[in-house]
Design a protein around this motif. Sequence first.
Motif, short mmCIF file in Angstrom:
data_model
loop_
_atom_site.label_atom_id
_atom_site.label_comp_id
_atom_site.label_asym_id
_atom_site.label_seq_id
_atom_site.Cartn_x
_atom_site.Cartn_y
_atom_site.Cartn_z
N LYS A 129 -34.41 32.84 -31.95
CA LYS A 129 -34.52 33.55 -30.68
C LYS A 129 -34.64 32.57 -29.52
CE LYS A 129 -36.52 38.00 -31.97
NZ LYS A 129 -37.70 38.85 -31.86
N GLN A 130 -35.47 31.54 -29.70
CA GLN A 130 -35.65 30.55 -28.63
C GLN A 130 -34.35 29.82 -28.31
OE1 GLN A 130 -38.79 28.02 -30.03
NE2 GLN A 130 -40.37 29.12 -28.86
N THR A 131 -33.65 29.38 -29.33
CA THR A 131 -32.41 28.63 -29.09
C THR A 131 -31.36 29.51 -28.41
OG1 THR A 131 -31.66 29.13 -31.33
CG2 THR A 131 -32.73 27.00 -30.99
N THR A 132 -31.27 30.78 -28.81
CA THR A 132 -30.27 31.66 -28.18
C THR A 132 -30.65 31.96 -26.73
OG1 THR A 132 -31.40 33.55 -29.18
CG2 THR A 132 -29.41 32.77 -30.26
N LYS A 133 -31.93 32.09 -26.43
CA LYS A 133 -32.36 32.31 -25.04
C LYS A 133 -32.02 31.09 -24.18
CE LYS A 133 -36.10 35.63 -25.50
NZ LYS A 133 -37.54 35.87 -25.34
N LYS A 134 -32.24 29.88 -24.71
CA LYS A 134 -31.91 28.66 -23.98
C LYS A 134 -30.41 28.59 -23.68
CE LYS A 134 -35.59 25.61 -25.57
NZ LYS A 134 -35.92 24.44 -26.41
#
Length: 165
Positions: A129-134
Amino acid sequence: MDAADALLGQSVLKPGFQKNYKVPVNEKSKKIIKRNKKKEEAKTKGKDWFNLPATKLTDSVRHDLDIIRMRSALDTKRFYKKNETEAYPKYFQVGTVIDSPLEYKSGRLTNKERKRTMVDELLSDAEFKQTTKKRYKNILMANPKLASKIRKENRKMNKLKKKRK
């Protein structure tokens, strides 16, 4: 007479066959046999593939296949060959990984951590989730017109959600 009636019941010749113009034939033609054989062969991959059956495509299976197809976008640090075809495969099998009883308990997944499909697994993964948000933020920062367009669409969606409640 009962034995004779039983034998006649299995035969091609039925009562009143004399009225017919032709005697009925019990054998199938070669064309029909070939056609039936082709239909049966299309249901499986063949002897070389141990008669692997054609899998029925459901929505969950289709989503999993899409994730496998887009795996290069999920992990950008790894290289995957490009898919040649856009169509879904006809013959494949889906399985589940079973933990070994020899494996130490802390290395295994708990029942809460286990998910039914790959999509559910990815959505529950915090790191993913974090990588996709970035990545999403980087794309929006690079193109301000696209960002304003997406914000407008999000506002419309939020209004529709409020109306439904």
